[in-house]
Design a protein around this motif. Sequence first.
Motif, PDB file in Angstrom:
ATOM      1  N   GLY A  64       1.059  -1.399  -0.094  1.00 11.96           N
ATOM      2  CA  GLY A  64       0.046   0.056  -0.111  1.00 11.96           C
ATOM      3  C   GLY A  64       0.560   1.161  -0.120  1.00 11.96           C
ATOM      4  N   VAL A  65       2.098   1.273  -0.247  1.00 10.25           N
ATOM      5  CA  VAL A  65       3.089   2.525   0.070  1.00 10.25           C
ATOM      6  C   VAL A  65       2.525   3.241  -1.072  1.00 10.25           C
ATOM      7  CG1 VAL A  65       5.426   2.967  -0.058  1.00 10.25           C
ATOM      8  CG2 VAL A  65       5.029   1.375   1.360  1.00 10.25           C
ATOM      9  N   LYS A  66       2.534   2.921  -2.330  1.00  9.80           N
ATOM     10  CA  LYS A  66       2.472   3.946  -3.315  1.00  9.80           C
ATOM     11  C   LYS A  66       1.269   4.633  -3.085  1.00  9.80           C
ATOM     12  CE  LYS A  66       2.604   4.055  -8.414  1.00  9.80           C
ATOM     13  NZ  LYS A  66       2.701   3.464  -9.752  1.00  9.80           N
ATOM     14  N   ALA A  67       0.126   3.864  -2.841  1.00 10.26           N
ATOM     15  CA  ALA A  67      -1.216   4.590  -2.819  1.00 10.26           C
ATOM     16  C   ALA A  67      -1.353   5.626  -1.575  1.00 10.26           C
ATOM     17  CB  ALA A  67      -2.586   3.692  -2.717  1.00 10.26           C
ATOM     18  N   LEU A  68      -0.563   5.174  -0.503  1.00  9.84           N
ATOM     19  CA  LEU A  68      -0.617   6.037   0.672  1.00  9.84           C
ATOM     20  C   LEU A  68       0.236   7.315   0.433  1.00  9.84           C
ATOM     21  CD1 LEU A  68      -1.706   6.548   3.386  1.00  9.84           C
ATOM     22  CD2 LEU A  68       0.384   5.354   4.282  1.00  9.84           C
ATOM     23  N   ALA A  69       1.189   7.072  -0.351  1.00 10.14           N
ATOM     24  CA  ALA A  69       1.973   8.196  -0.694  1.00 10.14           C
ATOM     25  C   ALA A  69       1.483   9.179  -1.497  1.00 10.14           C
ATOM     26  CB  ALA A  69       3.259   7.604  -1.239  1.00 10.14           C
ATOM     27  N   ALA A  70       0.894   8.491  -2.474  1.00 10.16           N
ATOM     28  CA  ALA A  70      -0.089   9.420  -3.408  1.00 10.16           C
ATOM     29  C   ALA A  70      -0.927  10.021  -2.763  1.00 10.16           C
ATOM     30  CB  ALA A  70      -0.502   8.671  -4.590  1.00 10.16           C
ATOM     31  N   ALA A  71      -1.779   9.557  -1.641  1.00 12.02           N
ATOM     32  CA  ALA A  71      -3.078  10.253  -1.211  1.00 12.02           C
ATOM     33  C   ALA A  71      -2.553  11.286  -0.191  1.00 12.02           C
ATOM     34  CB  ALA A  71      -3.685   8.955  -0.491  1.00 12.02           C
ATOM     35  N   THR A  72      -1.253  11.135   0.448  1.00  6.99           N
ATOM     36  CA  THR A  72      -1.066  12.015   1.588  1.00  6.99           C
ATOM     37  C   THR A  72       0.183  12.921   1.233  1.00  6.99           C
ATOM     38  OG1 THR A  72       0.434  10.303   2.471  1.00  6.99           O
ATOM     39  CG2 THR A  72      -1.755  10.201   3.058  1.00  6.99           C
TER      40      THR A  72
END
Length: 255
Positions: A64-72
Amino acid sequence: MALEIVTVPCLSDNYAFIAHDPATGATAVVDVPETSPILNALRDRGWKASHILITHHHADHVDGVKALAAATGAKVVGAAADANRLPSLDIAVAEGDVVRIGIEEARVMEVPGHTVGHVAYHFPVAAVAFTGDTLMALGCGRVFEGTMEQMWTSLSRLAALPPQTLICSGHEYTLTNGRFALTIEPDNPELVKRVEAVRVAREQGRPTVPSTLAEELATNPFLRAGEPAIKRTLKMEGASDAEVFAEIRRRKDRF
């Protein structure tokens, strides 16, 4: 004010952690097995991730790192030695480096064994360590990529942290780990007491992670390989602590 630590259950038996500095609002997420539970936990508290700290490359810690970084917009931090196997890093770290989360500082510890590029993050002032799959509650990770000697060295380094250190590890394996631990040290009263407390906690749906290092030193067989009673049980009185650890790990692999 100390770091606020939130344990976030993910997938079937993984944990992510959120470490929030109330003085500045800086917020680190440690490992991201999946994104939505972490985003929900952040949203519920009105926090926004500023950093993502990765302990190792396994998918159940980084998917989930890529999606969390993109969201935050959080900066992604991970081991320089494993950069080719990790999501894209903003900050590549190695042994002894310091990562600042608000007014708190984490010291990077290279702890190979489970994987060769595994790192832990120790916040000495807050007295918390994020140990991923190296040191676990009543256990340790399988030695997939490194050697038994490397894993014992890594565990010994973590065991030398102050005993009040909160150990935030990556999985809810504690009950099974405890059942195994009782095969190694059945007469340890602290272990017997802890396994019963873990059983009750799981029946009530409560996490058994994090734990304190003091608890692990008193009950975790993988940190207690030097105990004479354990060496006698295993009929390894003349063996080194590292050799005893390796035998305990091999037994756990077959458990």
